[in-house]
Design a protein around this motif. Sequence first.
Motif, PDB file in Angstrom:
ATOM      1  N   SER A 298       1.035  -1.086   0.101  1.00 12.27           N
ATOM      2  CA  SER A 298       0.113   0.140  -0.024  1.00 12.27           C
ATOM      3  C   SER A 298       1.256   1.529  -0.327  1.00 12.27           C
ATOM      4  O   SER A 298       1.724   1.262   0.705  1.00 12.27           O
ATOM      5  N   MET A 299       0.567   1.927  -0.940  1.00  4.31           N
ATOM      6  CA  MET A 299       1.128   3.668  -1.045  1.00  4.31           C
ATOM      7  C   MET A 299       0.088   4.453  -0.442  1.00  4.31           C
ATOM      8  O   MET A 299      -0.972   3.854  -0.229  1.00  4.31           O
ATOM      9  N   PHE A 300       0.450   5.562  -0.732  1.00  7.41           N
ATOM     10  CA  PHE A 300      -0.264   6.741   0.031  1.00  7.41           C
ATOM     11  C   PHE A 300      -2.026   6.519  -1.327  1.00  7.41           C
ATOM     12  O   PHE A 300      -2.680   6.902  -0.759  1.00  7.41           O
ATOM     13  N   VAL A 301      -2.136   6.532  -2.445  1.00  7.54           N
ATOM     14  CA  VAL A 301      -3.563   6.308  -2.858  1.00  7.54           C
ATOM     15  C   VAL A 301      -3.658   5.059  -3.905  1.00  7.54           C
ATOM     16  O   VAL A 301      -4.445   4.867  -4.496  1.00  7.54           O
ATOM     17  N   SER A 302      -2.425   3.588  -3.523  1.00  7.46           N
ATOM     18  CA  SER A 302      -2.640   2.978  -4.827  1.00  7.46           C
ATOM     19  C   SER A 302      -2.060   1.457  -3.572  1.00  7.46           C
ATOM     20  O   SER A 302      -0.924   1.375  -2.819  1.00  7.46           O
ATOM     21  N   THR A 303      -3.063   0.476  -3.462  1.00  2.00           N
ATOM     22  CA  THR A 303      -3.085  -0.763  -3.352  1.00  2.00           C
ATOM     23  C   THR A 303      -3.075  -1.870  -4.366  1.00  2.00           C
ATOM     24  O   THR A 303      -3.448  -2.009  -5.119  1.00  2.00           O
ATOM     25  N   GLU A 304      -1.985  -2.560  -3.653  1.00  2.00           N
ATOM     26  CA  GLU A 304      -1.780  -4.201  -4.229  1.00  2.00           C
ATOM     27  C   GLU A 304      -2.750  -5.386  -3.281  1.00  2.00           C
ATOM     28  O   GLU A 304      -1.892  -5.307  -2.010  1.00  2.00           O
ATOM     29  N   LEU A 305      -2.964  -6.063  -2.913  1.00  2.00           N
ATOM     30  CA  LEU A 305      -2.931  -7.771  -2.756  1.00  2.00           C
ATOM     31  C   LEU A 305      -2.743  -8.827  -3.685  1.00  2.00           C
ATOM     32  O   LEU A 305      -4.288  -8.508  -4.513  1.00  2.00           O
ATOM     33  N   LEU A 306      -1.910  -9.614  -3.323  1.00  2.00           N
ATOM     34  CA  LEU A 306      -2.538 -10.735  -4.552  1.00  2.00           C
ATOM     35  C   LEU A 306      -2.134 -12.100  -4.142  1.00  2.00           C
ATOM     36  O   LEU A 306      -1.263 -11.838  -2.846  1.00  2.00           O
ATOM     37  N   PHE A 307      -1.948 -12.310  -3.968  1.00  2.44           N
ATOM     38  CA  PHE A 307      -2.130 -14.621  -4.003  1.00  2.44           C
ATOM     39  C   PHE A 307      -1.943 -15.375  -4.598  1.00  2.44           C
ATOM     40  O   PHE A 307      -1.968 -15.383  -6.086  1.00  2.44           O
TER      41      PHE A 307
END
Length: 187
Positions: free
Chosen positions: A38-47
């Motif tokens: 997670s950054m200030f305005v973006s998020t990654e979620l991976l499996f």
Amino acid sequence: DAIDPAVMYGFNLRVPQLTLDARYGLDGGWAIKGHFNSMFVSTELLFGVGDTWVAGDWRVGLDASVGVYFGKLAQFGFDALFISPEYRPELTLGYDFGDIALSLRGTLLLMGPETTRVGEIWAGLDNSNAFVGHSEMLYVENTTRSNSVWYFGLGAMTTRAYYALWVMFPDSPGLFTYPRIVPGYEF
């Protein structure tokens, strides 16, 4: 990674980013893994899943992850949203020297279809090319007496502008390269 523990959890902090990784080893070199960034305005979620082949002190790992890339900016007069599925294959070649290990990891970043919303208007970006970028990293891993691992990595990441700064350049076809320095601890 060159070190092949049964269970590893990782945490590292890259200002202004927060990254959490988890990996659970299964039989036969297989593992399941999760990644949150997670950054200030973006998020990654991976499996994903991975497999590691061992030949003496050498390790070869192949991982594949799938998830979502999500960004939202609703402050400073903006009302923008970006969402896309993300696919991330990785190849790692490692050598274990005992307490120290070296790993060279190559990652391919793929996304699509990409969708944005500005205000009340929804639109898709140019989805003809799923290639978003790539990353190459060299990691040095140091095992502690309690089987934890301190590590640091040095490398480069080349991505389209909207992967790292999607609000400013939402549909730029250009690729930008920047250095990466990654310290971390796995316990």
